[in-house]
Design a protein around this motif. Structure first.
Motif, PDB file in Angstrom:
ATOM      1  N   VAL A  73       0.848  -1.192   0.000  1.00 49.49           N
ATOM      2  CA  VAL A  73       0.000   0.000   0.000  1.00 49.49           C
ATOM      3  C   VAL A  73       0.888   1.248   0.000  1.00 49.49           C
ATOM      4  O   VAL A  73       1.845   1.354   0.765  1.00 49.49           O
ATOM      5  N   LEU A  74       0.553   2.185  -0.883  1.00 49.24           N
ATOM      6  CA  LEU A  74       1.235   3.471  -0.928  1.00 49.24           C
ATOM      7  C   LEU A  74       0.300   4.535  -0.359  1.00 49.24           C
ATOM      8  O   LEU A  74      -0.803   4.723  -0.870  1.00 49.24           O
ATOM      9  N   ALA A  75       0.729   5.182   0.686  1.00 44.42           N
ATOM     10  CA  ALA A  75      -0.086   6.228   1.310  1.00 44.42           C
ATOM     11  C   ALA A  75       0.665   7.548   1.205  1.00 44.42           C
ATOM     12  O   ALA A  75       1.732   7.703   1.784  1.00 44.42           O
ATOM     13  N   ARG A  76       0.099   8.479   0.468  1.00 44.96           N
ATOM     14  CA  ARG A  76       0.719   9.797   0.284  1.00 44.96           C
ATOM     15  C   ARG A  76       0.008  10.885   1.071  1.00 44.96           C
ATOM     16  O   ARG A  76       0.551  11.955   1.283  1.00 44.96           O
ATOM     17  N   ASN A  77      -1.229  10.598   1.478  1.00 45.31           N
ATOM     18  CA  ASN A  77      -2.018  11.588   2.207  1.00 45.31           C
ATOM     19  C   ASN A  77      -2.872  10.831   3.229  1.00 45.31           C
ATOM     20  O   ASN A  77      -3.777  10.084   2.863  1.00 45.31           O
ATOM     21  N   ILE A  78      -2.569  11.021   4.520  1.00 42.53           N
ATOM     22  CA  ILE A  78      -3.134  10.204   5.590  1.00 42.53           C
ATOM     23  C   ILE A  78      -3.879  11.085   6.579  1.00 42.53           C
ATOM     24  O   ILE A  78      -3.406  12.176   6.927  1.00 42.53           O
ATOM     25  N   VAL A  79      -5.038  10.606   7.053  1.00 42.87           N
ATOM     26  CA  VAL A  79      -5.756  11.291   8.122  1.00 42.87           C
ATOM     27  C   VAL A  79      -6.127  10.263   9.192  1.00 42.87           C
ATOM     28  O   VAL A  79      -6.566   9.157   8.876  1.00 42.87           O
ATOM     29  N   ASP A  80      -5.901  10.614  10.447  1.00 44.44           N
ATOM     30  CA  ASP A  80      -6.257   9.782  11.588  1.00 44.44           C
ATOM     31  C   ASP A  80      -7.358  10.508  12.349  1.00 44.44           C
ATOM     32  O   ASP A  80      -7.122  11.552  12.959  1.00 44.44           O
ATOM     33  N   VAL A  81      -8.576   9.975  12.289  1.00 48.77           N
ATOM     34  CA  VAL A  81      -9.753  10.608  12.885  1.00 48.77           C
ATOM     35  C   VAL A  81      -9.988  10.016  14.280  1.00 48.77           C
ATOM     36  O   VAL A  81     -10.074   8.798  14.431  1.00 48.77           O
ATOM     37  N   GLY A  82     -10.106  10.882  15.283  1.00 47.10           N
ATOM     38  CA  GLY A  82     -10.207  10.401  16.656  1.00 47.10           C
ATOM     39  C   GLY A  82      -8.859   9.930  17.148  1.00 47.10           C
ATOM     40  O   GLY A  82      -8.732   8.892  17.792  1.00 47.10           O
ATOM     41  N   SER A  83      -7.832  10.728  16.897  1.00 44.39           N
ATOM     42  CA  SER A  83      -6.451  10.289  17.072  1.00 44.39           C
ATOM     43  C   SER A  83      -6.045  10.109  18.526  1.00 44.39           C
ATOM     44  O   SER A  83      -5.174   9.304  18.837  1.00 44.39           O
ATOM     45  N   GLY A  84      -6.645  10.883  19.454  1.00 41.58           N
ATOM     46  CA  GLY A  84      -6.312  10.715  20.864  1.00 41.58           C
ATOM     47  C   GLY A  84      -4.892  11.125  21.180  1.00 41.58           C
ATOM     48  O   GLY A  84      -4.530  12.300  21.163  1.00 41.58           O
ATOM     49  N   THR A  85      -4.032  10.148  21.439  1.00 43.94           N
ATOM     50  CA  THR A  85      -2.631  10.428  21.748  1.00 43.94           C
ATOM     51  C   THR A  85      -1.799  10.714  20.503  1.00 43.94           C
ATOM     52  O   THR A  85      -0.666  11.164  20.619  1.00 43.94           O
ATOM     53  N   GLY A  86      -2.347  10.383  19.311  1.00 42.56           N
ATOM     54  CA  GLY A  86      -1.578  10.520  18.081  1.00 42.56           C
ATOM     55  C   GLY A  86      -0.814   9.277  17.702  1.00 42.56           C
ATOM     56  O   GLY A  86      -0.144   9.253  16.666  1.00 42.56           O
ATOM     57  N   LEU A  87      -0.917   8.216  18.492  1.00 45.27           N
ATOM     58  CA  LEU A  87      -0.089   7.030  18.276  1.00 45.27           C
ATOM     59  C   LEU A  87      -0.231   6.459  16.873  1.00 45.27           C
ATOM     60  O   LEU A  87       0.769   6.160  16.203  1.00 45.27           O
ATOM     61  N   LEU A  88      -1.467   6.271  16.397  1.00 42.83           N
ATOM     62  CA  LEU A  88      -1.647   5.651  15.085  1.00 42.83           C
ATOM     63  C   LEU A  88      -1.158   6.573  13.969  1.00 42.83           C
ATOM     64  O   LEU A  88      -0.657   6.101  12.944  1.00 42.83           O
ATOM     65  N   LEU A 145       0.220  14.290   6.616  1.00 38.71           N
ATOM     66  CA  LEU A 145      -0.330  13.606   7.778  1.00 38.71           C
ATOM     67  C   LEU A 145      -1.207  14.562   8.591  1.00 38.71           C
ATOM     68  O   LEU A 145      -0.733  15.603   9.045  1.00 38.71           O
ATOM     69  N   THR A 146      -2.468  14.204   8.751  1.00 37.85           N
ATOM     70  CA  THR A 146      -3.420  14.984   9.545  1.00 37.85           C
ATOM     71  C   THR A 146      -3.957  14.112  10.676  1.00 37.85           C
ATOM     72  O   THR A 146      -4.334  12.970  10.443  1.00 37.85           O
ATOM     73  N   ALA A 147      -3.973  14.655  11.891  1.00 36.41           N
ATOM     74  CA  ALA A 147      -4.538  13.947  13.037  1.00 36.41           C
ATOM     75  C   ALA A 147      -5.598  14.831  13.665  1.00 36.41           C
ATOM     76  O   ALA A 147      -5.338  15.999  13.965  1.00 36.41           O
ATOM     77  N   SER A 148      -6.790  14.285  13.874  1.00 39.93           N
ATOM     78  CA  SER A 148      -7.886  15.084  14.431  1.00 39.93           C
ATOM     79  C   SER A 148      -8.506  14.366  15.614  1.00 39.93           C
ATOM     80  O   SER A 148      -8.441  13.143  15.729  1.00 39.93           O
ATOM     81  N   GLY A 161       5.632  14.610   5.705  1.00 39.46           N
ATOM     82  CA  GLY A 161       6.386  14.119   6.839  1.00 39.46           C
ATOM     83  C   GLY A 161       6.138  14.866   8.129  1.00 39.46           C
ATOM     84  O   GLY A 161       6.709  14.521   9.164  1.00 39.46           O
ATOM     85  N   GLN A 162       5.283  15.881   8.090  1.00 45.44           N
ATOM     86  CA  GLN A 162       4.940  16.647   9.282  1.00 45.44           C
ATOM     87  C   GLN A 162       3.504  16.358   9.700  1.00 45.44           C
ATOM     88  O   GLN A 162       2.688  15.894   8.898  1.00 45.44           O
ATOM     89  N   LEU A 163       3.202  16.650  10.964  1.00 47.29           N
ATOM     90  CA  LEU A 163       1.875  16.372  11.509  1.00 47.29           C
ATOM     91  C   LEU A 163       1.071  17.658  11.632  1.00 47.29           C
ATOM     92  O   LEU A 163       1.521  18.622  12.255  1.00 47.29           O
ATOM     93  N   THR A 164      -0.126  17.658  11.052  1.00 48.51           N
ATOM     94  CA  THR A 164      -1.080  18.747  11.229  1.00 48.51           C
ATOM     95  C   THR A 164      -2.160  18.289  12.201  1.00 48.51           C
ATOM     96  O   THR A 164      -2.797  17.263  11.979  1.00 48.51           O
ATOM     97  N   VAL A 165      -2.342  19.026  13.290  1.00 49.77           N
ATOM     98  CA  VAL A 165      -3.305  18.671  14.331  1.00 49.77           C
ATOM     99  C   VAL A 165      -4.561  19.517  14.168  1.00 49.77           C
ATOM    100  O   VAL A 165      -4.483  20.745  14.027  1.00 49.77           O
ATOM    101  N   VAL A 166      -5.720  18.863  14.185  1.00 44.95           N
ATOM    102  CA  VAL A 166      -7.006  19.537  14.016  1.00 44.95           C
ATOM    103  C   VAL A 166      -7.946  19.066  15.114  1.00 44.95           C
ATOM    104  O   VAL A 166      -7.982  17.876  15.439  1.00 44.95           O
ATOM    105  N   ILE A 167      -8.699  19.983  15.700  1.00 51.14           N
ATOM    106  CA  ILE A 167      -9.765  19.629  16.637  1.00 51.14           C
ATOM    107  C   ILE A 167     -11.089  19.770  15.899  1.00 51.14           C
ATOM    108  O   ILE A 167     -11.464  20.866  15.469  1.00 51.14           O
ATOM    109  N   ALA A 168     -11.772  18.645  15.707  1.00 50.49           N
ATOM    110  CA  ALA A 168     -12.999  18.649  14.910  1.00 50.49           C
ATOM    111  C   ALA A 168     -13.818  17.418  15.235  1.00 50.49           C
ATOM    112  O   ALA A 168     -13.294  16.406  15.713  1.00 50.49           O
TER     113      ALA A 168
END
Length: 301
Positions: free
Chosen positions: A152-167, A180-183, A209-216
């Motif tokens: 699997v090639l992932a170029r644009n990733i979002v983690d919804v309900g990320s909590g600690t950000g671990l995933l 990379l987006t974590a919300s 390669g950087q993390l963008t944090v969103v509250i939503a």
């Protein structure tokens, strides 16, 4: 810090799981009452406890609503005011290291793994779920590893309900050049994710390669929408919101893109899969960890 209270009642595994299913089916459940179920101990797999956490002293109505989740006689509930420390911090104290897939996850109390082949991730007991100790989180780590192994090639990733950000951190380790987006819906998670990102040397920012944090809530944020479409979406939340978000996820996933879903009991799997089938997804793989199902789905082209 606001008061935190816990209501807990012990019952059999089937009764607690049925109560969790009943909770998922209630559309107007009070969102201030967080309901969880778990084994009492690994060597007592049929003995479970249902726990409800509130930021206020439980009222008679609260206790009635919690008891009503049980179709048979409800258990005897205890009511406890928790110490001033956040209840999630207390619940995660003393967490043992976890090896799942290509990952070794531990709190700062433990050293990194001796095995240089494993990817080391550090997550302290904090104000949000996700230290890797729960079966759903460990299952997601294993499934992400399997995705990478199968190409699997992932170029644009979002983690919804990320909590600690671990995933999100795990996904970045596997696809280091992805956006990379974590919300998360909880504002407290912003600081938690940023602090944990620093611990794991994950830079904060909008670039690859950087993390963008969103509250939503779910996908309801202009930044989440504008950063899409995504080719990998991770959501380790609960069955009811997973069903409710199926169409929103589909609208923000590129054709052929991947979705990793967790937080659902195996008994809830059919309902979740039906919602995503209607939204245009097909099952790629599934994994069962204990009583929990972890689903890898692909959006049809």
């Amino acid at each position: 810090m606001a008061d935190s209270w816990k209501v807990a009642g012990q019952a059999g595994k089937r009764d607690v799981q049925a109560a969790l299913l009943a909770h998922d089916a209630i559309d107007d459940w009070d969102g201030e009452i967080v309901v969880l179920g778990r084994e009492i101990a690994e060597d007592r797999p049929n003995d479970w406890v249902l726990e409800a956490y509130l930021s206020r002293r439980p009222t008679k109505r609260d206790l009635t609503d919690i008891a009503s989740l049980f179709t048979a006689d409800p258990p005897d509930f205890s009511v406890e005011k928790l110490p001033e420390e956040d209840w999630l911090t207390l619940s995660q104290g003393g967490v043992q290291p976890v090896t799942a897939g290509r990952f070794y996850v531990h709190t700062p109390d433990y050293p990194p793994a001796d095995d240089g082949e494993l990817i080391d991730l550090v997550v302290p007991a904090s104000q949000a779920f996700g230290t890797g100790s729960h079966a759903t989180t460990a299952g997601c780590l294993a499934m992400l590893s399997e995705m990478r192994r199968t190409g699997v090639l992932a170029r644009n990733i979002v983690d919804v309900g990320s909590g600690t950000g671990l995933l999100a951190f795990a996904a970045r380790a596997l696809w280091p050049r992805a956006y990379l987006t974590a919300s998360d819906i909880d504002e407290v998670c912003r600081g938690v994710m940023i602090n944990n990102a620093r611990l794991n040397e994950v830079p904060i920012g909008p670039s690859r390669g950087q993390l963008t944090v969103v509250i939503a809530a779910g996908m309801e944020d202009p930044l989440i929408e504008v950063r899409g479409p995504y080719d990998l979406l991770i959501a380790n939340i609960l069955a009811q919101p997973l069903v409710a978000l199926a169409d929103d996820f589909a609208a923000n996933i590129a054709p052929g893109g991947n979705v990793l879903l967790a937080g659902l009991l195996e008994e809830q799997e059919a309902t979740v899969r039906a919602a995503y089938r209607r939204a245009g997804f097909r099952l790629a793989r599934r994994l069962v960890k204990g009583d929990w199902a972890i689903l890898w789905l692909r959006k049809r082209r």
